[in-house]
Design an enzyme around this catalytic site. Structure first.
Site, short mmCIF file in Angstrom:
data_model
loop_
_atom_site.label_atom_id
_atom_site.label_comp_id
_atom_site.label_asym_id
_atom_site.label_seq_id
_atom_site.Cartn_x
_atom_site.Cartn_y
_atom_site.Cartn_z
N ASP A 142 41.53 91.19 44.53
CA ASP A 142 42.07 90.19 45.44
C ASP A 142 40.99 89.11 45.57
O ASP A 142 39.87 89.27 45.10
CB ASP A 142 42.37 90.86 46.78
CG ASP A 142 42.95 89.90 47.81
OD1 ASP A 142 43.66 88.97 47.41
OD2 ASP A 142 42.67 90.10 49.01
N ASP A 144 40.52 86.66 48.85
CA ASP A 144 39.99 86.53 50.20
C ASP A 144 39.46 87.87 50.71
O ASP A 144 40.17 88.87 50.67
CB ASP A 144 41.07 86.00 51.14
CG ASP A 144 41.51 84.60 50.75
OD1 ASP A 144 40.64 83.72 50.72
OD2 ASP A 144 42.71 84.41 50.48
N ASP A 427 41.15 94.01 50.46
CA ASP A 427 40.73 94.30 51.83
C ASP A 427 41.87 94.76 52.72
O ASP A 427 41.63 95.40 53.74
CB ASP A 427 40.09 93.05 52.45
CG ASP A 427 41.13 91.96 52.71
OD1 ASP A 427 41.42 91.66 53.89
OD2 ASP A 427 41.67 91.41 51.74
#
Length: 589
Positions: A142, A144, A427
């Site tokens: 990912d 961010d 996250d």
């Protein structure tokens, strides 16, 4: 030595125990293996510390521990109710109980090894499942809070802008503007009762942790919580959340971007309550969610970061080091993110360099996760070098090209990347990892930046001593509860009070409002349960990969179940407390 301690204490206890008790009752409080601080070596001895030893056994233990060094002088221990040494006779129950208390205090002190507060390292990778990096050929990321970590200044900007939207767009009272962002108020993984306007921490068994329920900025008394939930601390499954943490009555805030949203909810609730203004908590929740959503949809967050990359992006050199190391070892890389290309492009050029696209075999932006992982509706579209959409049909995913939207089923068909060959990092436990783990059999790695702070807390002497004594005192209460005369009950009540004080002390070391994101008083949190369910590995940042050889195998700690005997050496010898290649990061940080 620890094996000897276990054998000696257990043999003595079997001869002197006041009532039958199976050995498994002294195993660690693991609840299905989902722990917060699994690598705290001394904690493995906490249940051992709960076993009483006679004075002669304590002397032998001390002699073994000192191994020839000068023995400490015997000093009577002073406690509430009088001063007793460990050899006090059982004159009455009060004296007997306080004597056992003193013996336990001394034993706990002796069992905390020197240097225990330096055992954990925040650059460690923790494993919920056995993973061999030698079998992983493809690494996915990912963007961010995975490739790009952001400073706390971003939360302040999101909060301030959403607060202004709430006032100017939704016509909320101007008085809300006086509330500044509170950096350490909320924590990830909390639940919010939409109808009651309550922010709280829930454990893995759907029980509310008392003392962590907030209406606005103030805690709700325990008796009121029980009244609000019909005399129970339990929140039923159908109310807690759906698969992605969104229930009809309760919402779980799972990602880091939600921290300013929780804070704004608390602030707005506090304003209405403080000013005695009637309002509907459901309307407030909806409006705050939309206000925070506008910050993202209107591109404010992207603009702030792109205008001041140095202020907002952390550890860009580590991101470069990780990607470079993987590629140099022949690994294939891909990126799947919900962020737009222009934003990702500028951030990656800052962290990795203008040729960053050469590191990745596939790049997908605006993927619309989690829908990308669980439906096959949206086809891939190609973007040109300026980020403009192209109209050609996508029959292959080519290196160096940028793709938008798409779905995982086409991704698997076009790449052939399946199963445990693939390790994907993200996250958000729901949007990034859950479907990949449960539906597609990929390996998953959760990025949990909070591990750095929590590790620092766990490494403090105050935490080590408080937690060890808390566990030992709990074991003492468990064993001595058969004493029911009035004098004994007074002593036990004092111990219960001290236990609650220790619980509060250890909780407040992490966060004064909500404590650790991984544990309630003794159970794993709902967040911790999901972390163990949806991730094979978890770590503070992807830079932790720099500490391990790419053929390294991660072995999860075998933790005893409640009915199993605690095998201390098994605890200490499996699962590295220190990272094996930590010196390799010296040139990065």
């Amino acid at each position: 030595m620890i094996c000897w301690i276990r054998s000696t204490t257990w043999d003595w206890f079997n001869e002197h125990r006041p009532f039958p008790l199976h050995q498994g009752a002294y195993s660690r409080e693991l609840n299905g293996g989902e722990e917060e601080n699994r690598d705290l070596g001394f904690e493995s001895n906490c249940r051992l510390a709960a076993m009483p030893l006679p004075a002669e056994s304590l002397s032998t233990l001390e002699a073994q521990r000192q191994l020839g060094s000068q023995k400490r002088p015997e000093v009577p221990l002073t406690v509430t109710g009088g001063s007793y040494c460990s050899t006090a006779l059982k004159a009455d129950n009060r004296t007997y109980l306080w004597t056992r208390y003193n013996e336990m205090k001394r034993l706990v002190h002796d069992l905390i090894p020197p240097g225990v507060c330096n055992l954990l390292n925040s650059s460690t990778i923790y494993s919920n499942n056995e993973v061999s990096l030698a079998e992983v050929d493809i690494y996915g990321f990912d963007y961010d809070y995975t490739l790009a970590l952001y400073s706390n200044a971003l939360n302040t900007m999101i909060y301030n802008t959403a607060r202004d939207f709430l006032i100017e767009h939704f016509r909320y009272p101007e008085g809300i503007r006086k509330y500044d962002y509170i950096p350490n108020f909320a924590a990830r993984g909390l639940h919010y009762d939409i109808q009651k306007g309550l922010l709280m921490k829930i454990d893995a068994f759907h029980y509310i942790q008392m003392g962590t329920v907030y209406r606005g900025l103030n805690p709700v008394p325990d008796d009121e919580v029980l009244r609000l939930y019909g005399g129970t601390q339990h929140v039923p499954l159908h109310q807690v959340s759906g698969f992605y943490g969104k229930g009809p009555k309760v919402k779980q805030f799972m990602d880091i971007f939600s921290i300013p949203e929780m804070t704004l909810l608390a602030v707005a609730n506090d304003f209405f309550i403080s000013n005695d203004i009637e309002y509907d908590p459901e309307h407030l929740y909806k409006d705050v969610s939309e206000a925070v959503g506008m910050v993202h949809v209107k591109g404010y967050m992207y603009k702030w970061i792109m205008q001041d990359l140095e202020k907002y992006i952390l550890r860009g050199d580590e991101t470069y080091a990780v990607l470079h190391r993987l590629v140099s070892h022949g690994k294939k890389l891909f990126l799947i993110t919900n962020s737009p290309f222009s934003f990702v492009d500028k951030g990656m050029k800052y962290m990795v360099g203008k040729d960053w696209r050469g590191f990745f075999d596939v790049i997908i932006v605006q993927a619309d996760k989690p829908h990308f992982f669980n439906d096959c509706v949206k086809p891939f579209r190609r973007l040109d070098g300026n980020g403009d959409l192209q109209w050609d049909k996508i029959n292959s995913l080519e290196k160096g090209q940028i793709y938008k939207q798409g779905n995982l089923y086409d991704f698997l068909r076009l790449t052939g990347w399946r199963g445990s060959r693939v390790l994907y990092f993200g996250d958000h436990l729901y949007s990034d990892l859950a479907d990949l783990m449960l539906r597609h059999g990929w390996r998953t790695g959760a990025i949990v930046p909070e591990l750095e702070l929590e590790t620092r807390v766990v490494n403090t002497e105050q935490y080590a001593q408080s937690l060890t004594w808390l566990q030992a005192l709990t074991g003492l209460l468990e064993r001595m509860q058969m004493h029911r005369d009035s004098q004994s009950m007074e002593v036990l009540q004092e111990w219960m009070k001290e236990r609650e004080e220790l619980r509060l002390r250890t909780k407040n070391l992490f966060n004064p409002q909500f404590g650790s994101i991984f544990r309630t008083c003794h159970n794993p949190t709902y967040f911790s349960r999901r972390l163990c369910r949806f991730s094979d590995l978890y770590m503070a940042s992807i830079s932790c990969l720099l500490n391990y050889d790419l053929s390294y195998t991660f072995y999860p700690r075998r933790t005893p179940l409640q009915h199993e005997a605690p095998l201390w050496m098994d605890q200490l010898c499996t699962g590295c407390m220190k990272t094996p290649f930590l010196e390799e990061m010296a040139h990065i940080r």
